[in-house]
Scaffold this motif. Structure first.
Motif, PDB file in Angstrom:
ATOM      1  N   ASN A 296     -22.926   0.160 -10.131  1.00 55.35           N
ATOM      2  CA  ASN A 296     -22.531   1.360 -10.874  1.00 55.35           C
ATOM      3  C   ASN A 296     -20.984   1.407 -11.596  1.00 55.35           C
ATOM      4  O   ASN A 296     -20.767   1.816 -12.400  1.00 55.35           O
ATOM      5  N   LEU A 297     -20.205   1.483 -11.161  1.00 48.37           N
ATOM      6  CA  LEU A 297     -18.909   1.656 -10.791  1.00 48.37           C
ATOM      7  C   LEU A 297     -17.893   0.668 -11.107  1.00 48.37           C
ATOM      8  O   LEU A 297     -18.258  -0.668 -10.598  1.00 48.37           O
ATOM      9  N   ASN A 298     -16.530   0.835 -12.182  1.00 49.74           N
ATOM     10  CA  ASN A 298     -15.350  -0.121 -11.560  1.00 49.74           C
ATOM     11  C   ASN A 298     -14.672   0.123 -10.693  1.00 49.74           C
ATOM     12  O   ASN A 298     -13.990   1.005 -10.007  1.00 49.74           O
ATOM     13  N   TYR A 299     -14.232  -0.832  -9.522  1.00 46.78           N
ATOM     14  CA  TYR A 299     -13.467  -0.862  -8.680  1.00 46.78           C
ATOM     15  C   TYR A 299     -12.228  -1.846  -8.790  1.00 46.78           C
ATOM     16  O   TYR A 299     -11.973  -3.356  -9.309  1.00 46.78           O
ATOM     17  N   HIS A 300     -10.565  -0.972  -8.462  1.00 47.66           N
ATOM     18  CA  HIS A 300      -8.994  -1.623  -8.621  1.00 47.66           C
ATOM     19  C   HIS A 300      -8.862  -1.732  -7.490  1.00 47.66           C
ATOM     20  O   HIS A 300      -9.188  -0.269  -6.357  1.00 47.66           O
ATOM     21  N   VAL A 301      -7.867  -2.290  -6.858  1.00 49.96           N
ATOM     22  CA  VAL A 301      -7.085  -1.877  -6.261  1.00 49.96           C
ATOM     23  C   VAL A 301      -5.749  -2.751  -6.308  1.00 49.96           C
ATOM     24  O   VAL A 301      -5.265  -3.503  -7.009  1.00 49.96           O
ATOM     25  N   LEU A 302      -4.434  -1.278  -6.239  1.00 46.98           N
ATOM     26  CA  LEU A 302      -3.065  -1.115  -7.165  1.00 46.98           C
ATOM     27  C   LEU A 302      -2.722  -1.576  -4.788  1.00 46.98           C
ATOM     28  O   LEU A 302      -2.463  -0.215  -4.565  1.00 46.98           O
ATOM     29  N   LYS A 303      -1.975  -2.625  -4.609  1.00 42.60           N
ATOM     30  CA  LYS A 303      -1.919  -2.798  -2.757  1.00 42.60           C
ATOM     31  C   LYS A 303      -0.455  -1.639  -2.855  1.00 42.60           C
ATOM     32  O   LYS A 303       0.686  -2.244  -3.867  1.00 42.60           O
ATOM     33  N   PHE A 304       0.076  -0.929  -2.223  1.00 41.30           N
ATOM     34  CA  PHE A 304       0.641  -0.018  -1.928  1.00 41.30           C
ATOM     35  C   PHE A 304       1.732  -1.122  -0.593  1.00 41.30           C
ATOM     36  O   PHE A 304       3.357  -0.545  -1.338  1.00 41.30           O
ATOM     37  N   LYS A 305       1.637  -1.826  -0.239  1.00 32.88           N
ATOM     38  CA  LYS A 305       1.916  -2.704   0.757  1.00 32.88           C
ATOM     39  C   LYS A 305       3.543  -3.478   0.631  1.00 32.88           C
ATOM     40  O   LYS A 305       4.074  -2.789   1.213  1.00 32.88           O
ATOM     41  N   PRO A 306       3.409  -3.704  -0.696  1.00 34.96           N
ATOM     42  CA  PRO A 306       5.062  -4.342  -1.170  1.00 34.96           C
ATOM     43  C   PRO A 306       5.889  -3.206  -1.066  1.00 34.96           C
ATOM     44  O   PRO A 306       6.744  -3.526  -1.095  1.00 34.96           O
ATOM     45  N   TYR A 307       5.684  -2.012  -1.406  1.00 33.98           N
ATOM     46  CA  TYR A 307       6.192  -1.146  -1.570  1.00 33.98           C
ATOM     47  C   TYR A 307       6.897  -0.456  -0.571  1.00 33.98           C
ATOM     48  O   TYR A 307       8.284   0.163  -0.251  1.00 33.98           O
ATOM     49  N   LYS A 308       7.018  -0.778   1.106  1.00 37.74           N
ATOM     50  CA  LYS A 308       7.251   0.143   1.945  1.00 37.74           C
ATOM     51  C   LYS A 308       8.480  -0.272   2.390  1.00 37.74           C
ATOM     52  O   LYS A 308       9.008   0.355   3.330  1.00 37.74           O
ATOM     53  N   LEU A 309       8.940  -1.825   2.313  1.00 33.67           N
ATOM     54  CA  LEU A 309      10.004  -1.675   2.887  1.00 33.67           C
ATOM     55  C   LEU A 309      11.159  -1.301   1.571  1.00 33.67           C
ATOM     56  O   LEU A 309      12.567  -1.378   2.048  1.00 33.67           O
ATOM     57  N   ILE A 310      10.906  -0.174   0.124  1.00 39.24           N
ATOM     58  CA  ILE A 310      12.330   0.095  -0.408  1.00 39.24           C
ATOM     59  C   ILE A 310      11.551   1.652   1.169  1.00 39.24           C
ATOM     60  O   ILE A 310      11.059   2.082   1.178  1.00 39.24           O
ATOM     61  N   PRO A 311      13.327   1.978   1.511  1.00 35.73           N
ATOM     62  CA  PRO A 311      13.380   3.349   1.968  1.00 35.73           C
ATOM     63  C   PRO A 311      13.505   4.179   0.915  1.00 35.73           C
ATOM     64  O   PRO A 311      13.691   4.047   0.053  1.00 35.73           O
ATOM     65  N   GLY A 312      13.217   4.879   1.850  1.00 31.33           N
ATOM     66  CA  GLY A 312      12.723   6.482   1.085  1.00 31.33           C
ATOM     67  C   GLY A 312      10.827   6.818   0.798  1.00 31.33           C
ATOM     68  O   GLY A 312      11.107   5.813  -0.379  1.00 31.33           O
ATOM     69  N   SER A 313      10.903   7.276   1.314  1.00 25.96           N
ATOM     70  CA  SER A 313       9.278   8.015   1.069  1.00 25.96           C
ATOM     71  C   SER A 313       9.206   8.438  -0.415  1.00 25.96           C
ATOM     72  O   SER A 313       7.973   7.821  -1.487  1.00 25.96           O
ATOM     73  N   GLU A 314       9.753   9.415  -0.950  1.00 29.15           N
ATOM     74  CA  GLU A 314       9.757   9.943  -2.172  1.00 29.15           C
ATOM     75  C   GLU A 314      10.270   8.167  -3.272  1.00 29.15           C
ATOM     76  O   GLU A 314       9.388   8.426  -4.463  1.00 29.15           O
ATOM     77  N   ARG A 315      11.412   7.814  -3.083  1.00 26.33           N
ATOM     78  CA  ARG A 315      11.519   6.922  -3.691  1.00 26.33           C
ATOM     79  C   ARG A 315      10.221   6.165  -3.808  1.00 26.33           C
ATOM     80  O   ARG A 315      10.252   5.438  -4.959  1.00 26.33           O
ATOM     81  N   ARG A 316       9.498   5.343  -2.887  1.00 28.22           N
ATOM     82  CA  ARG A 316       8.739   4.648  -2.794  1.00 28.22           C
ATOM     83  C   ARG A 316       8.027   5.065  -3.584  1.00 28.22           C
ATOM     84  O   ARG A 316       7.198   4.204  -4.343  1.00 28.22           O
ATOM     85  N   ASP A 317       7.297   6.236  -3.296  1.00 27.62           N
ATOM     86  CA  ASP A 317       6.462   6.998  -4.021  1.00 27.62           C
ATOM     87  C   ASP A 317       6.408   6.665  -6.133  1.00 27.62           C
ATOM     88  O   ASP A 317       5.583   6.509  -6.222  1.00 27.62           O
ATOM     89  N   LYS A 318       7.790   7.389  -6.518  1.00 30.56           N
ATOM     90  CA  LYS A 318       7.703   7.108  -7.824  1.00 30.56           C
ATOM     91  C   LYS A 318       8.416   6.409  -7.683  1.00 30.56           C
ATOM     92  O   LYS A 318       7.359   5.850  -9.359  1.00 30.56           O
ATOM     93  N   LEU A 319       8.273   5.243  -7.691  1.00 34.89           N
ATOM     94  CA  LEU A 319       8.772   3.313  -8.225  1.00 34.89           C
ATOM     95  C   LEU A 319       7.211   3.353  -8.177  1.00 34.89           C
ATOM     96  O   LEU A 319       6.896   2.276  -8.581  1.00 34.89           O
ATOM     97  N   PHE A 320       5.885   3.214  -7.308  1.00 31.12           N
ATOM     98  CA  PHE A 320       4.553   2.953  -6.923  1.00 31.12           C
ATOM     99  C   PHE A 320       3.967   3.725  -8.081  1.00 31.12           C
ATOM    100  O   PHE A 320       3.686   2.494  -8.693  1.00 31.12           O
ATOM    101  N   VAL A 321       4.006   4.246  -8.514  1.00 34.47           N
ATOM    102  CA  VAL A 321       3.743   5.287  -9.060  1.00 34.47           C
ATOM    103  C   VAL A 321       3.942   4.995 -10.808  1.00 34.47           C
ATOM    104  O   VAL A 321       2.892   5.159 -11.878  1.00 34.47           O
ATOM    105  N   LYS A 322       4.736   4.362 -11.364  1.00 37.17           N
ATOM    106  CA  LYS A 322       5.190   3.650 -12.032  1.00 37.17           C
ATOM    107  C   LYS A 322       4.357   1.903 -12.666  1.00 37.17           C
ATOM    108  O   LYS A 322       3.762   2.239 -13.788  1.00 37.17           O
ATOM    109  N   ALA A 323       4.436   1.922 -11.366  1.00 39.95           N
ATOM    110  CA  ALA A 323       2.762   0.434 -11.749  1.00 39.95           C
ATOM    111  C   ALA A 323       1.809   1.114 -11.682  1.00 39.95           C
ATOM    112  O   ALA A 323       1.178   0.711 -11.934  1.00 39.95           O
ATOM    113  N   VAL A 324       1.445   2.330 -10.993  1.00 35.26           N
ATOM    114  CA  VAL A 324       0.210   2.789 -11.342  1.00 35.26           C
ATOM    115  C   VAL A 324      -0.108   3.395 -12.269  1.00 35.26           C
ATOM    116  O   VAL A 324      -1.079   2.643 -13.311  1.00 35.26           O
TER     117      VAL A 324
END
Length: 360
Positions: free
Chosen positions: A54-82
């Motif tokens: 009944n539900l729709n499922y999506h995966v957007l992998k964070f793993k490729p962003y782990k190579l980017i230095p700085g946790s907040e910078r990683r999250d800010k770049l990833f959220v644009k993709a989200v």
């Protein structure tokens, strides 16, 4: 003209075997019953639950962003993709619910509308404010994260803790977790366990669940009922070793993670919980849905909102817990408590929708 369905998106890091993950799937079903189009987005492919069609499922992998230095910078770049993914694949949802800290730390940077955070844990205990080197800096970080969207706490205790430590920073409410009573009862009839006349504990092997206290308390009883431990986690080896130290090898059974734990719960004499902290204590409500008696530590939030006082025991008190286990072994029905129909999924989803509408 056909009216489009409202859309809800639930965001979580993954769908491994935890309470928050089960919450997302259950609340999603509640929204489906409210005639929403339901989407679930996760950042890791891991799944340990049956997924409803009944539900729709999506995966957007964070793993490729782990190579980017700085946790907040990683999250800010990833959220644009989200944000791009959501708008392209789903459109702007009417409701977006962020679940657990990992999703919160990403979605706090999102430009999408209609976001709310679901606060699953007592923040001061989850983040160990009493042990933090710089608690003021930690509180400031959490304030910055949670002040930009409304917050829904899974219990009154979680809400009180939130406002006590972070203040009146955002619209906030407490809504209990949804429990799919009929679904749980159906799953509970899937098979009959080989064990009989036993105590059950359900929970990951992690520090907050305090399996160590449970075992030390159980060791002080007459052990007339075996103790079944259902779950997995990083502390499992330590707990297995403690079982050997306490000479409980013939009394304690490790069931591992079970995709369907409910037959084990249904056929237990009673369920025990010895946690230091809980948000809502989903496993208690699930046991009550199966008419199984429960005894639990009186955490800062959760159990006291589901159980009468005589079913509660002090946290971190081996003697008191041992005494309560002994009482339950001799008369488990004394610790029976009724299930509250107000926490059925469709009713809880309705409360979420009402709160989000009020805060838009």
């Amino acid at each position: 003209m056909t009216q489009h369905k409202k859309v809800v998106l639930l965001v979580i890091n993954c769908l491994q075997g935890g309470g928050g993950e089960r919450f997302v799937l259950t609340l999603g079903q509640g929204f489906y019953e409210l005639d929403y189009e339901v989407h679930i987005l996760r950042f890791k492919p891991l799944v340990e639950y049956d997924l409803s069609p009944n539900l729709n499922y999506h995966v957007l992998k964070f793993k490729p962003y782990k190579l980017i230095p700085g946790s907040e910078r990683r999250d800010k770049l990833f959220v644009k993709a989200v944000d791009r993914y959501v708008l392209n694949k789903i459109g702007q949802p009417d409701i977006i619910l962020s679940n657990l800290y990992r999703a919160d730390s990403i979605l706090c940077h999102s430009k999408l509308k209609n976001i709310a955070y679901v606060i699953h844990s007592t923040l001061s205990l989850y983040h160990k404010f009493n042990k933090a080197d710089n608690v003021d800096r930690l509180k400031l970080k959490l304030t910055n994260m949670y002040s930009n969207h409304p917050c829904i706490c899974v219990s009154d205790g979680v809400k009180m803790d939130f406002t006590h430590h972070l203040g009146d920073i955002t619209p906030i409410t407490a809504i209990h977790n949804p429990i799919d009573k009929k679904g749980i009862q159906k799953l509970a009839d899937a098979f009959v366990p080989e064990y009989q006349n036993y105590i059950i504990h359900v929970g990951s092997f992690k520090e907050a669940k305090r399996h160590d206290i449970l075992l030390r308390a159980y060791a002080k009883t007459d052990q007339s009922m075996p103790l079944l431990l259902l779950g997995k986690g990083k502390l499992k080896n330590d707990i297995e070793q403690l079982v050997i130290e306490l000479s409980l090898e013939d009394k304690v059974v490790f069931l591992g993670f079970q995709e369907n734990p409910f037959p084990f719960i249904k056929h237990a004499q009673f369920k025990v919980l010895t946690s230091d902290r809980e948000g809502f204590a989903l496993v208690i409500a699930e046991a009550l849905a199966l008419d199984v008696p429960v005894i639990s530590t009186d955490c800062q939030s959760g159990p006291k909102e589901l159980l009468p006082a005589h079913c509660l025991m002090p946290t971190n008190d081996i003697n008191a817990i041992s005494e309560k286990i002994s009482q339950a072994m001799s008369d488990s029905q004394h610790f029976y408590a009724p299930f509250d129909e107000a926490i059925l999924p469709v009713k809880i989803a309705g409360k979420y929708a009402e709160f989000i509408d009020r805060t838009k």
